[in-house]
Design a protein around this motif. Structure first.
Motif, PDB file in Angstrom:
ATOM      1  N   UNK A  33       0.397  -1.075   0.369  1.00 28.49           N
ATOM      2  CA  UNK A  33       0.078  -0.345   0.055  1.00 28.49           C
ATOM      3  C   UNK A  33       1.020   1.166   0.223  1.00 28.49           C
ATOM      4  N   UNK A  34       0.663   2.345  -0.576  1.00 26.05           N
ATOM      5  CA  UNK A  34       1.278   3.038  -0.170  1.00 26.05           C
ATOM      6  C   UNK A  34       0.400   4.506  -0.861  1.00 26.05           C
ATOM      7  N   UNK A  35       0.979   5.815  -0.870  1.00 25.49           N
ATOM      8  CA  UNK A  35      -0.593   6.950  -1.626  1.00 25.49           C
ATOM      9  C   UNK A  35       0.612   7.723  -2.039  1.00 25.49           C
ATOM     10  N   UNK A  55      -3.368   3.070  -3.308  1.00 28.81           N
ATOM     11  CA  UNK A  55      -2.372   1.848  -3.787  1.00 28.81           C
ATOM     12  C   UNK A  55      -4.202   1.517  -5.175  1.00 28.81           C
ATOM     13  N   UNK A  56      -4.791   1.626  -3.977  1.00 26.80           N
ATOM     14  CA  UNK A  56      -6.616   1.113  -3.981  1.00 26.80           C
ATOM     15  C   UNK A  56      -7.830   2.416  -5.609  1.00 26.80           C
ATOM     16  N   UNK A  57      -6.297   3.044  -6.367  1.00 30.51           N
ATOM     17  CA  UNK A  57      -6.528   4.380  -7.034  1.00 30.51           C
ATOM     18  C   UNK A  57      -7.899   5.155  -6.372  1.00 30.51           C
ATOM     19  N   UNK A  58      -7.751   5.238  -4.929  1.00 33.45           N
ATOM     20  CA  UNK A  58      -8.766   6.449  -4.594  1.00 33.45           C
ATOM     21  C   UNK A  58      -7.998   7.601  -5.073  1.00 33.45           C
ATOM     22  N   UNK A  93       4.674  26.347 -11.416  1.00 29.40           N
ATOM     23  CA  UNK A  93       5.687  26.869 -10.211  1.00 29.40           C
ATOM     24  C   UNK A  93       6.368  24.755 -10.184  1.00 29.40           C
ATOM     25  N   UNK A  94       7.022  24.825  -9.258  1.00 25.63           N
ATOM     26  CA  UNK A  94       7.934  23.611  -9.421  1.00 25.63           C
ATOM     27  C   UNK A  94       7.104  22.191  -9.018  1.00 25.63           C
ATOM     28  N   UNK A  95       6.940  21.539  -9.364  1.00 23.17           N
ATOM     29  CA  UNK A  95       5.944  20.247  -9.682  1.00 23.17           C
ATOM     30  C   UNK A  95       6.669  18.905  -9.162  1.00 23.17           C
ATOM     31  N   UNK A  96       6.359  18.409  -7.572  1.00 22.84           N
ATOM     32  CA  UNK A  96       7.305  17.806  -6.893  1.00 22.84           C
ATOM     33  C   UNK A  96       6.286  16.213  -6.868  1.00 22.84           C
ATOM     34  N   UNK A  97       7.050  14.829  -7.360  1.00 23.83           N
ATOM     35  CA  UNK A  97       5.850  14.081  -6.983  1.00 23.83           C
ATOM     36  C   UNK A  97       7.116  13.356  -5.611  1.00 23.83           C
ATOM     37  N   UNK A  98       5.670  13.067  -4.904  1.00 23.21           N
ATOM     38  CA  UNK A  98       6.025  11.998  -3.479  1.00 23.21           C
ATOM     39  C   UNK A  98       5.366  11.283  -3.256  1.00 23.21           C
ATOM     40  N   UNK A  99       6.121  10.212  -2.827  1.00 21.10           N
ATOM     41  CA  UNK A  99       5.507   9.140  -2.366  1.00 21.10           C
ATOM     42  C   UNK A  99       5.570   8.467  -1.007  1.00 21.10           C
ATOM     43  N   UNK A 100       4.842   7.989   0.080  1.00 18.91           N
ATOM     44  CA  UNK A 100       5.391   6.744   0.943  1.00 18.91           C
ATOM     45  C   UNK A 100       4.149   5.730   1.140  1.00 18.91           C
ATOM     46  N   UNK A 101       4.983   4.356   1.995  1.00 15.71           N
ATOM     47  CA  UNK A 101       4.629   3.270   2.149  1.00 15.71           C
ATOM     48  C   UNK A 101       4.802   3.355   3.745  1.00 15.71           C
ATOM     49  N   UNK A 102       3.399   2.790   4.249  1.00 12.63           N
ATOM     50  CA  UNK A 102       2.464   2.561   3.565  1.00 12.63           C
ATOM     51  C   UNK A 102       1.332   3.740   3.369  1.00 12.63           C
ATOM     52  N   UNK A 103       0.101   2.967   2.489  1.00 10.96           N
ATOM     53  CA  UNK A 103      -1.000   4.694   2.599  1.00 10.96           C
ATOM     54  C   UNK A 103      -1.086   4.795   3.829  1.00 10.96           C
ATOM     55  N   UNK A 104      -1.688   6.399   3.899  1.00 16.69           N
ATOM     56  CA  UNK A 104      -1.847   7.112   5.246  1.00 16.69           C
ATOM     57  C   UNK A 104      -2.741   6.769   4.982  1.00 16.69           C
ATOM     58  N   UNK A 105      -3.074   6.728   7.040  1.00 17.46           N
ATOM     59  CA  UNK A 105      -4.861   6.259   7.309  1.00 17.46           C
ATOM     60  C   UNK A 105      -5.316   6.591   7.335  1.00 17.46           C
ATOM     61  N   UNK A 106      -5.915   8.436   7.418  1.00 17.83           N
ATOM     62  CA  UNK A 106      -5.899   9.012   7.233  1.00 17.83           C
ATOM     63  C   UNK A 106      -6.157  10.197   5.406  1.00 17.83           C
ATOM     64  N   UNK A 107      -6.818   9.287   4.850  1.00 19.23           N
ATOM     65  CA  UNK A 107      -6.448  10.288   3.524  1.00 19.23           C
ATOM     66  C   UNK A 107      -6.657  11.328   3.763  1.00 19.23           C
ATOM     67  N   UNK A 108      -7.406  12.296   4.422  1.00 21.04           N
ATOM     68  CA  UNK A 108      -7.690  14.117   4.291  1.00 21.04           C
ATOM     69  C   UNK A 108      -6.028  14.177   5.121  1.00 21.04           C
ATOM     70  N   UNK A 109      -4.820  13.757   5.178  1.00 22.34           N
ATOM     71  CA  UNK A 109      -3.715  13.971   5.317  1.00 22.34           C
ATOM     72  C   UNK A 109      -2.990  14.003   3.757  1.00 22.34           C
ATOM     73  N   UNK A 110      -2.952  13.551   3.070  1.00 20.82           N
ATOM     74  CA  UNK A 110      -2.766  13.117   1.708  1.00 20.82           C
ATOM     75  C   UNK A 110      -1.278  14.528   1.727  1.00 20.82           C
ATOM     76  N   UNK A 111      -1.960  16.029   1.953  1.00 21.26           N
ATOM     77  CA  UNK A 111      -1.786  17.158   1.600  1.00 21.26           C
ATOM     78  C   UNK A 111      -1.015  17.194   3.022  1.00 21.26           C
TER      79      UNK A 111
END
Length: 129
Positions: A33-35, A55-58, A93-111
């Motif tokens: 899992x990841x975000x 990882x669930x495409x949400x 602006x500068x666009x950057x990608x970031x990833x974390x493993x595992x997926x965030x437990x709360x999707x509201x934290x994604x940003x």
């Protein structure tokens, strides 16, 4: 070690489109899992989250890009995408990608940038006439 490399940035006129890519190495999107999230930062401004996917495409988007940007992933190619349409000067602006493993437990934290360990170096986007 997980590494991310962005590409696809450039200069475009207002109303134009760009497609950003972020290739992930050292980790495989087909397992676990990841975000993953696209962030951007304009000169003199705070970094802000743009779009996120797990990882669930949400998916989720910042209000200022809804209806204009689309986030997608290709798990076989280990690549994250950001399709950007109807670009305006505020999107520069500068666009950057970031990833974390595992997926965030709360999707509201994604940003929340501090939730991510692995970052790319970014690709610049300039929207100007």
């Amino acid at each position: 070690q997980v590494q991310l490399m962005e590409s696809g940035g450039g200069s475009v006129q207002p109303g134009g489109s760009l497609r950003l890519s972020c290739v992930i190495s050292g980790g495989h999107l087909g397992y676990g899992s990841y975000t993953m999230t696209w962030f951007r930062q304009a000169p003199g401004k705070e970094r802000e989250g743009v779009a996120t996917i797990d990882n669930d495409d949400a998916k989720a988007y910042a209000d200022f890009v809804k209806g204009r940007f689309t986030i997608a992933q290709d798990k076989m190619e280990n690549t994250l995408y950001l399709n950007m349409e109807q670009l305006n000067s505020e999107d520069s602006g500068m666009y950057t990608c970031a990833v974390r493993f595992p997926r965030l437990p709360d999707s509201s934290w994604a940003f929340a940038a501090n939730e991510y360990v692995f970052w790319g170096k970014g690709t610049p986007v300039t929207v100007s006439s």
